[in-house]
Design an enzyme around this catalytic site. Structure first.
Site, PDB file in Angstrom:
ATOM      1  N   HIS A 566       0.868  -1.243   0.018  1.00  0.00           N
ATOM      2  CA  HIS A 566      -0.206   0.107  -0.003  1.00  0.00           C
ATOM      3  C   HIS A 566       0.780   1.374   0.118  1.00  0.00           C
ATOM      4  CE1 HIS A 566      -3.741   2.375   0.418  1.00  0.00           C
ATOM      5  NE2 HIS A 566      -4.314   1.532   0.863  1.00  0.00           N
ATOM      6  N   HIS A 569      -3.155   6.594  -0.799  1.00  0.00           N
ATOM      7  CA  HIS A 569      -3.974   6.935   0.200  1.00  0.00           C
ATOM      8  C   HIS A 569      -3.397   7.892   1.304  1.00  0.00           C
ATOM      9  CE1 HIS A 569      -6.873   3.747  -1.476  1.00  0.00           C
ATOM     10  NE2 HIS A 569      -6.688   4.877  -2.388  1.00  0.00           N
ATOM     11  N   TYR A 571      -1.277   6.943   3.424  1.00  0.00           N
ATOM     12  CA  TYR A 571      -0.664   6.069   4.597  1.00  0.00           C
ATOM     13  C   TYR A 571       1.080   6.319   4.479  1.00  0.00           C
ATOM     14  CZ  TYR A 571      -5.360   4.445   4.991  1.00  0.00           C
ATOM     15  OH  TYR A 571      -6.437   4.511   4.829  1.00  0.00           O
TER      16      TYR A 571
HETATM   17  C1  LIG Z   1     -15.392   0.188   3.018  1.00  0.00           C
HETATM   18  C2  LIG Z   1     -14.175   0.343   2.369  1.00  0.00           C
HETATM   19  C3  LIG Z   1     -13.045   0.158   2.956  1.00  0.00           C
HETATM   20  C4  LIG Z   1     -11.703   0.361   2.368  1.00  0.00           C
HETATM   21  N1  LIG Z   1     -10.537  -0.058   2.691  1.00  0.00           N
HETATM   22  C5  LIG Z   1      -9.450  -0.142   2.016  1.00  0.00           C
HETATM   23  C6  LIG Z   1      -8.484  -0.597   2.084  1.00  0.00           C
HETATM   24  O1  LIG Z   1      -8.281  -1.351   3.270  1.00  0.00           O
HETATM   25  N2  LIG Z   1      -7.298  -0.354   1.496  1.00  0.00           N
HETATM   26  C7  LIG Z   1      -7.454   0.085   0.125  1.00  0.00           C
HETATM   27  O2  LIG Z   1      -6.443   0.277  -0.609  1.00  0.00           O
HETATM   28  N3  LIG Z   1      -8.390   0.910  -0.254  1.00  0.00           N
HETATM   29  C8  LIG Z   1      -9.567   0.773   0.716  1.00  0.00           C
HETATM   30  N4  LIG Z   1     -10.721   1.354   0.217  1.00  0.00           N
HETATM   31  C9  LIG Z   1     -10.752   1.887  -1.222  1.00  0.00           C
HETATM   32  C10 LIG Z   1     -11.244   0.640  -1.882  1.00  0.00           C
HETATM   33  O3  LIG Z   1     -10.521  -0.369  -2.155  1.00  0.00           O
HETATM   34  C11 LIG Z   1     -11.557   1.222  -3.402  1.00  0.00           C
HETATM   35  O4  LIG Z   1     -10.353   2.026  -3.802  1.00  0.00           O
HETATM   36  C12 LIG Z   1     -12.651   2.638  -3.188  1.00  0.00           C
HETATM   37  O5  LIG Z   1     -13.601   2.100  -2.560  1.00  0.00           O
HETATM   38  C13 LIG Z   1     -13.074   2.945  -4.864  1.00  0.00           C
HETATM   39  O6  LIG Z   1     -13.515   1.974  -5.358  1.00  0.00           O
HETATM   40  P1  LIG Z   1     -15.210   1.697  -5.548  1.00  0.00           P
HETATM   41  O7  LIG Z   1     -15.646   2.680  -6.350  1.00  0.00           O
HETATM   42  O8  LIG Z   1     -15.273   0.435  -6.375  1.00  0.00           O
HETATM   43  O9  LIG Z   1     -15.917   1.532  -4.269  1.00  0.00           O
HETATM   44  C14 LIG Z   1     -12.030   0.802   1.049  1.00  0.00           C
HETATM   45  C15 LIG Z   1     -13.277   1.223   0.469  1.00  0.00           C
HETATM   46  C16 LIG Z   1     -14.156   0.960   1.194  1.00  0.00           C
HETATM   47  C17 LIG Z   1     -15.633   1.396   0.490  1.00  0.00           C
END
Ligand SMILES: Cc1cc2nc3c(=O)[nH]c(=O)nc-3n(C[C@H](O)[C@H](O)[C@H](O)COP(=O)(O)O)c2cc1C
Ligand SMILES: Cc1cc2nc3c(=O)[nH]c(=O)nc-3n(C[C@H](O)[C@H](O)[C@H](O)COP(=O)(O)OP(=O)(O)OC[C@H]3O[C@@H](n4cnc5c(N)ncnc54)[C@H](O)[C@@H]3O)c2cc1C
Length: 749
Positions: A566, A569, A571
């Site tokens: 990762h 975002h 981090y």
């Molecule tokens: C509930 C939730 C938890 C997430 N946790 C992570 C994570 O642990 N690691 C990460 O890289 N992105 C995380 N994301 C971001 C998602 O992986 C993704 O990049 C983002 O939701 C956009 O995709 P989508 O439009 O298909 O939801 C999270 C998103 C959601 C909704």
């Protein structure tokens, strides 16, 4: 009602017609500086959908326009010496001059006053009308006069184009992509009436300057283009009509009305000519405004209703136009694609036409694309793929080192905030297990932290205690035993975003109590009231690097198939990459190459610890959506560095670096970043972000915008997304034995 239109283009004239039709008592004057036959340009195009709106609004005008239109179904794409044709597109073209004459004739017949030759410079004499239309085009003086109320912006684009005509009767909408010693030239050409075609030439600014066209007269432009396109013109001449090279400006206004003055057409908004919709929008503005006035006797209310109804449609089209114009600004990027993929990419560039839409228009063309794609997939994955019929792109395999993915759908990492001291439990087993049974080719765990202090929240999973291995192994074993999915572990460290609350409590907010010390590249808190992270010293870096390597070895013990690091975002590792969060003065700060130093050290340590047969992905934020932050060319540099260190695939996300980011959301909003990296850094990419439909996935893959599609919320919504896609696309994936009865089941909702 007394109405004055400043400008007698399509917007002003059509509105006058519709208002007079609605009530002949209206007193309407259209002020136009040019003679009607003295218009710029040649032809305009309308899609079939536009024509339906026009037919309903005023059949007389529609019939007159239809009689003079040229119609065609085909798009011919001339590329690297060959032609790729696609049919079923249903367009018509019309001379702009003929259209204005039709509109003016109809307006006069209905009793509208048209004052030709009136060049309005002073608005004051007209402002006492009940309604004043700013229908004076892209360079509207009315808009400028009330700029503080309309708050306009114009985004001047870098490409240059010139609008020419020719007598060559193009049988199809025709694109040329032609290189000469100056660069790549694009041509958009179509016949708008018998024996007359529009011929728009477009190039990058550098190409245009290199050819000395920045100093060219109209005659010199014609001479240059006639020579360059002699073969394509087949002996026909080019024609000029105020054919000046210009840049395209995308006009937007924060408000479309002020008191009794209302913007419509190009004065309110422009859309790049490659989506052929400027005239359509101008005429649809007129339809919506006239209807709103009919429905709301109070004029201010009507103007509010007009903007409320029309703005979303315009903004949606402007988004499509933006993607389309960027395609033409960056066509050089796609010139190495094979012809069939180049054509598919071009046809689907604006995101409005998908794999499914094209299949309806031209099934043969899409079958050819799918067959070609399946053949490529077979070669890439070193495995057999049926070609007759071929699978939809989503259901083709993909190889990363020794890992063979059965299809291109990926469950995105999603934090569950449900672990205790990092240990995953039954929730994680069911959550990930269900999604694996759901059919995705690859399922990622949530961000799993390499140290206790590296957790985002107290509920995050970890890979830092011996018991974590067994807990993860139970989940990995389930996925491997009961599904055909691969399972990947996303490893991270939350850095300055550690020690925060659960997503549903208060995202990124510090814990009410029990916070632990946090660290990052630089001591900058996320929010002003967040904890100030410690600036990492060499010792901290060595410990974090070793923790990542240890977690990689534990992941191998647990049986994971792929790791994702990762780097996104905001981090810890992202905090080194972004200039907004890395303000170090040592060799880990400064230029991007320095800011990448520590993340690459971590990558190298993990690569050594992780088996050579297994792939590693890295998730990055391609942009920070904030001034001074990472921009998309930086992401290409990051990608090149990672590729050089052995990264197998990049998972391209964006943002979440700083709290005051200004993301531009929308369908597939992050896919252009993945696309750019794939072509400019030449490495496989996954795309994520607001992808939810099967057809969007097929479109992205077939167009070569990404290698894998990653869906997060779509998989929360429907863990069986891939199976449902399979059923919908007529490419069924066998159910597990326990659910075999579903093979003959037809759900009805
Ligand atoms: C509930 C939730 C938890 C997430 N946790 C992570 C994570 O642990 N690691 C990460 O890289 N992105 C995380 N994301 C971001 C998602 O992986 C993704 O990049 C983002 O939701 C956009 O995709 P989508 O439009 O298909 O939801 C999270 C998103 C959601 C909704
Ligand atoms: C290269 C190119 C290709 C295009 N191709 C297409 C296409 O294929 N299909 C399509 O739908 N659209 C196309 N467009 C866009 C289309 O031309 C415009 O979106 C459309 O004309 C907008 O209509 P309008 O009435 O708002 O403005 P305009 O057509 O610009 O009309 C404004 C009128 O106001 C007059 N005016 C301006 N200022 C004053 C003043 N002070 N006093 C009096 N009169 C004034 C002008 O003379 C003009 O006649 C293209 C545009 C370009 C540049």
């Amino acid at each position: 009602m007394r109405i004055v239109s400043i400008g007698g283009g399509p917007a002003g004239l059509y509105f006058a017609i519709l208002m007079k039709k609605a009530d002949p008592a209206h007193d309407i004057t259209v002020l136009e500086r040019n003679r009607l036959d003295d218009t710029f340009g040649f032809g305009v195009v309308f899609s079939e959908a536009t024509q339906e709106n026009l037919e309903k609004a005023d059949p007389e005008t529609f019939d007159a326009m239809a009689r003079q239109s040229a119609r065609w179904d085909d798009i011919d794409i001339h590329y690297h010496g060959g032609v790729i044709s696609s049919t079923g597109h249903g367009f018509s073209g019309l001379s702009r001059r003929a259209m204005l004459e039709i509109l003016a004739r109809r307006a006069l017949a209905l009793g509208v006053t048209i004052e030709i030759g009136t060049d309005v410079q002073d608005l004051n004499p007209y402002l006492d009308a009940n309604l004043v239309l700013a229908a004076d085009g892209a360079n509207s003086i009315v808009r400028e006069r009330f700029a503080e109320h309309f708050r306009p912006s114009i985004d001047w684009r870098p490409n240059r184009f010139v609008w020419l005509g020719t007598t060559r009767p193009f049988p199809a909408f025709t694109f040329y992509f032609k290189r000469d010693r100056y660069g790549l030239w694009r041509v958009h050409a179509y016949q708008y009436e018998r024996g007359h075609s529009t011929f728009i030439v477009e190039a990058r600014e550098a190409t245009w300057r290199a050819a000395c066209l920045d100093r060219a007269t109209e005659h010199e432009t014609i001479a240059f283009c006639e020579e360059l396109f002699a073969e394509e013109l087949e002996g026909h001449r080019l024609q000029q009509n105020r054919s000046i090279w210009r840049g395209f400006g995308t006009v937007k206004n924060e408000r479309w009305h002020h008191r009794n003055v209302v913007l419509l057409g190009d004065a309110a908004h422009t859309a790049h000519f490659s989506v052929g919709s400027g005239t359509k929008l101008a005429m649809e503005d007129a339809i919506v405004l006239a209807r709103a006035i009919g429905q709301h006797p109070d004029l201010p209310e009507a103007l509010v209703a007009y903007e409320a109804e029309q703005r979303p449609a315009v903004e949606s089209l402007q988004r499509a136009a933006q993607v389309s114009l960027e395609y033409f600004e960056n066509t050089e990027r796609y010139m190495q694609l094979e012809p069939v993929q180049f054509a598919f990419n071009l046809l689907t560039r604006s995101l409005r036409i998908t794999h499914d839409n094209l299949k309806v228009r031209d099934p043969g063309f899409v079958a050819g694309v799918d067959r070609w794609f399946a053949g490529q997939a077979a070669t890439q994955a070193q495995t057999a793929v049926p070609l007759d019929p071929p699978p939809p792109p989503l259901f083709t395999p993909f190889r990363l080192r020794e890992l063979l993915l059965e299809n291109r759908a990926v469950v995105s990492p999603m934090c569950q905030y449900s672990a205790d001291d990092g240990t995953p439990n039954d929730w994680h087993l069911v959550h990930l297990g269900t999604r694996a049974i759901g059919g995705a080719g690859l399922v990622f765990t949530e961000m799993t932290d390499v140290t206790r202090e590296g957790r985002i929240s107290p509920g995050c999973t970890g890979m830092y205690k011996p018991e974590h291995v067994a807990a993860w192994q139970r989940i990995v074993d389930f996925v491997h035993t009961h599904s055909r999915a691969a399972i990947g572990l996303q490893l991270g460290h939350a850095g300055r975003k550690a020690s925060t609350q659960f997503l549903w409590q208060a995202d990124n907010e510090p814990l009410p109590d029990g916070n632990w010390p946090i660290m990052a590249a630089s001591p900058i808190p996320y929010y002003p009231h967040s904890q100030i992270p410690k600036e990492m010293d060499r010792q901290d870096m060595a410990e974090v690097r070793n923790a990542f390597a240890r977690a990689a070895r534990m992941a191998e013990d647990a049986g994971f198939d792929i790791l994702e690091l990762h780097f996104a975002h905001g981090y810890l590792l992202a905090s080194f990459i972004s200039p907004l969060t890395n303000q170090r003065r040592d060799e880990y700060g400064g230029a991007l190459a320095n800011r990448m130093r520590f993340p690459l050290e971590v990558f190298d340590a993990v690569r050594v610890a992780w088996p050579a047969a297994k792939p590693i992905s890295v998730r990055i934020s391609a942009v920070d959506w904030a001034p001074g932050g990472l921009e998309s060319p930086d992401a290409v540099e990051v990608a090149c560095a990672l590729r050089a260190h052995g990264c197998d695939i990049l998972d391209v996300s964006a943002g979440q670096t700083v709290a005051d980011q200004r993301p531009v959301y929308g369908r597939l909003f992050q896919t252009p970043f993945a696309d750019r990296i794939r072509h400019e850094a030449g490495m496989p990419v996954m795309t994520v972000g607001n992808i939810s439909s099967y057809t969007d996935v097929n479109t992205i893959l077939a167009a070569g915008r990404a290698d894998l599609c990653v869906l997060a919320r779509a998989h929360l919504w429907d863990p069986y997304w891939t199976r449902h896609a399979a059923r919908e696309l007529g490419w069924p994936v066998p159910w597990p034995d326990q659910y075999e009865t579903l093979d003959a089941y037809k759900p009805r909702f």
